[in-house]
Design an enzyme around this catalytic site. Structure first.
Site, PDB file in Angstrom:
ATOM      1  CB  SER A 145      -4.866   1.775  -2.278  1.00 43.49           C
ATOM      2  OG  SER A 145      -5.326   1.230  -1.448  1.00 43.49           O
ATOM      3  CD  GLU A 192      -2.986   0.956   0.676  1.00 40.67           C
ATOM      4  OE1 GLU A 192      -3.222   0.096   0.930  1.00 40.67           O
ATOM      5  OE2 GLU A 192      -2.902   1.933  -0.125  1.00 40.67           O
ATOM      6  CG  ASP A 206      -0.832   4.412  -1.155  1.00 42.30           C
ATOM      7  OD1 ASP A 206      -1.314   3.989  -2.169  1.00 42.30           O
ATOM      8  OD2 ASP A 206      -1.390   5.297  -0.180  1.00 42.30           O
TER       9      ASP A 206
END
Ligand SMILES: *[C@@H]1O[C@H](CO)[C@@H](O)[C@H](O)[C@H]1NC(C)=O
Ligand SMILES: *[C@@H]1O[C@H](CO)[C@@H](O)[C@H](O)[C@H]1NC(C)=O
Ligand SMILES: *[C@@H]1O[C@H](CO)[C@@H](O)[C@H](O)[C@H]1NC(C)=O
Ligand SMILES: *[C@@H]1O[C@H](CO)[C@@H](O)[C@H](O)[C@H]1NC(C)=O
Ligand SMILES: *[C@@H]1O[C@H](CO)[C@@H](O)[C@H](O)[C@H]1NC(C)=O
Length: 564
Positions: free
Chosen positions: A476, A271, A275
């Protein structure tokens, strides 16, 4: 609050509990919250120290809301006239009485080790477990261990003396546990079955969204941030390798300028890597910050801690992207209302908050033996953030037009009413698809509808622990991609002497889809029951609760947002 536990087959304990803040007894709806698997828990020793966050009642919330409406509405003469942190503080600061009552209450229990924030509406205090349990009758602190991570939480319901309770929104650090990180790689392997895919890289994104080689940041004081709360770290070496592999053809940065909070050791998280790698690919050459589990103490809730930080830092990036959410029904209304106020405080300062819409489509909640409803997620459902859904290429082997990614979170809040800026868009959708809407009992048509826009969310390449990894998917991914593009627009605005975009939605909805690629095909997933058979809402021309207004056509969006 009820606290349940049962042993599952692996002798791990599944804790299901109702989150109830007793300070709001009659109105708060209790709800089941049981996504947690703990390997152990134990009673905390009375002398052990913990830290609690007290959310003091603020003043002038309606004026804050009205100010946000004016500074975010391009037709208002106050558009772009954002407030400084000082000005926000003088607006919302709790009354003298509130401050006096709360301080006196804490002091009478010997609690003196407290830190406040610039806006004086949060207090964080350290005390022993014994003192905390006396302060908040009913609380009983335990230590829970999950995946090697230890948190302190209370198993009992707590109460607050009547004289104090009217001066507090909630006490944080007692009940909520960090949501369990969703396993992106699991979602991906399911998708592997669908066959070979082109794979999304910065080049593919920049081509699809029409970003030219010169569409990069140049303004001196522009910056953007990603915030992580689930014990997620990124490795600077992964980011550097990602940029050397995929950063060809556009000027970019290969390092983060500032890490706020404590980066843990160990393996990088998918994650966090996703990002940071992608916000820096669309928001190329823009100074980038990374906010990570800022908690100094295991009794803190990282998300709340981040909100507290925003109220205490006068110098912040203009765009923040956050891939984090909980089921609305697992949270107390008092908590969500207060967090929503915190979002308004950020918005009036000109800060754009982008949240991922979630990866469960409309979601599903079992409300009876044969009765289900959709399940909205918060903060995606807050009217004061910009919520980003997900899409896929129509032809997975080519850069084509986009269709709905079936996981794209979307729907209607059960807590927040529909804000004015979206009423006509949502009404339009309801009319267009009237014949094919899911049964009305599944959702609340008067609630805040989301998402607001979308971007590709399917099959990204990410470098993690030095290994280029395909098949990473989810909203995400789309959220930092949109965030980076908004940063580029801010960049051009700052160069022209205009304000940053701030809270985007009122202006976004006034574009009525202009400058966005409308997504009109596909539905997202929902309850697997006889009535809806796995199908939630479907995309349609113009706005829809699956992909919002669609995905950015960067040059068009830039010119639409650059004149005022
Ligand atoms: C807020 O910032 C001030 C310094 O600017 C610091 O003293 C205080 O401890 C901070 N508050 C919290 C809750 O961290
Ligand atoms: C923007 O992208 C679309 C689709 O990829 C393309 O049809 C259009 O020509 C592009 N526009 C510009 C100005 O590059
Ligand atoms: C990258 O950004 C800096 C400001 O942060 C600017 O000075 C520089 O010119 C930019 N590079 C390009 C190629 O635009
Ligand atoms: C703005 O520039 C100053 C001076 O270079 C720097 O200290 C500050 O962190 C910058 N602010 C942001 C939000 O990037
Ligand atoms: C529907 O949403 C409204 C707020 O928009 C709320 O007052 C109402 O309780 C919700 N209904 C249900 C069944 O949750």
């Amino acid at each position: 609050m009820t606290f349940w536990l049962r042993a599952d087959t692996n002798t791990n304990l599944t804790f299901c509990f109702f989150v109830v803040f007793v300070i709001y007894p009659p109105s708060t709806k209790a709800s089941l919250f049981c996504n947690f698997f703990f390997s152990s828990f134990s009673r905390v020793s009375p002398t052990e120290e913990l830290e609690l966050t007290f959310a003091l009642k603020q003043q002038n919330i309606h004026m804050l809301e009205e100010t946000l409406r004016l500074v975010s509405d391009p037709d208002s003469s106050r558009y772009g006239k954002h407030l400084s942190l000082d000005e926000v503080a003088s607006l919302v600061r709790p009354s003298q009485l509130t401050q006096k009552v709360v301080h006196h209450w804490l002091q009478s229990h010997g609690i003196t080790n407290c830190q406040t924030v610039h806006t004086q509406d949060f207090l964080q205090c350290t005390m022993t477990a014994k003192v905390a349990e006396t302060l908040l009758p009913g609380s009983r602190f335990h230590r829970y261990i999950r995946d090697g991570q230890s948190v302190l939480r209370s198993s009992g319901p707590y109460s607050v003396h009547d004289d104090v309770h009217q001066h507090l929104d909630f006490v944080g650090g007692l009940h909520r546990l960090p949501p369990k990180g969703k396993d992106l790689s699991k979602a991906s392997s399911e998708r592997l079955k669908t066959g070979v895919h082109l794979g999304v890289t910065p080049t593919i994104l920049r081509s699809r969204y029409n970003l030219s080689t010169t569409d990069v940041g140049t303004a001196q004081n522009n910056s953007q941030a990603v915030a992580q709360f689930l014990e997620q770290y990124y490795h600077p070496a992964d980011l550097a390798e990602f940029m050397s592999l995929y950063g060809g053809g556009f000027k970019h940065r290969s390092a983060v300028d500032r890490v706020v909070g404590k980066q843990g050791g160990g393996k990088a998280g998918i994650e966090a890597s996703l990002d940071i790698e992608y916000i820096m690919s669309t928001g190329a050459n823009v100074s980038t910050w990374f906010f990570t589990n800022p908690g100094r103490h295991e009794s803190q809730e990282p998300f709340l801690q981040w909100m507290v930080l925003l109220s205490n830092m006068s110098d912040l990036p203009w765009v923040h992207t956050i891939s984090y959410g909980d089921d609305e029904d697992s949270l107390s209304v008092a908590y969500m209302m207060r967090i929503n106020t915190e979002f308004m405080k950020a918005g009036v300062r000109g800060i754009s908050l982008l949240f991922a819409s979630g990866d469960s489509g409309a979601g599903c909640k079992h409300t009876g033996s044969k009765q289900n409803t959709f399940r909205p997620s918060f903060p995606a459902s807050s009217p004061y953030v910009t919520t980003v859904g997900g899409t896929s290429f129509k032809n997975p082997f080519k850069v084509t037009y986009e269709v709905t990614d079936y996981i794209s979170g979307g729907g209607f809040s059960n807590v927040f009413t529909m804000p004015d800026y979206q009423i006509s868009a949502v009404n339009g959708y309801m009319k267009t698809v009237a014949a094919s809407l899911p049964p009305q009992s599944y959702y609340n048509a008067s609630g805040r509808a989301y998402p607001d826009m979308a971007a590709l969310s399917d099959n990204y390449w990410v470098v993690i622990n030095r290994v280029p990894t395909p098949w990473v998917s989810g909203t995400s991914a789309s959220t930092p991609v949109v965030g980076g593009m908004l940063s580029l627009i801010n960049d051009q605005r700052l160069l022209k002497g205009l304000s940053p975009l701030g809270f985007l939605n009122p202006r976004l909805y006034k574009l009525k889809g202009q400058a966005l690629f409308d997504v009109t095909e596909g539905c997202h997933l929902a309850c697997l029951d006889e009535q809806v058979q796995g199908k939630g809402f479907c995309a349609a021309p113009s706005w829809d609760p699956v992909t919002g207004w669609g995905t950015p056509d960067y040059p068009a969006l830039l010119s639409a947002l650059l004149d005022n």
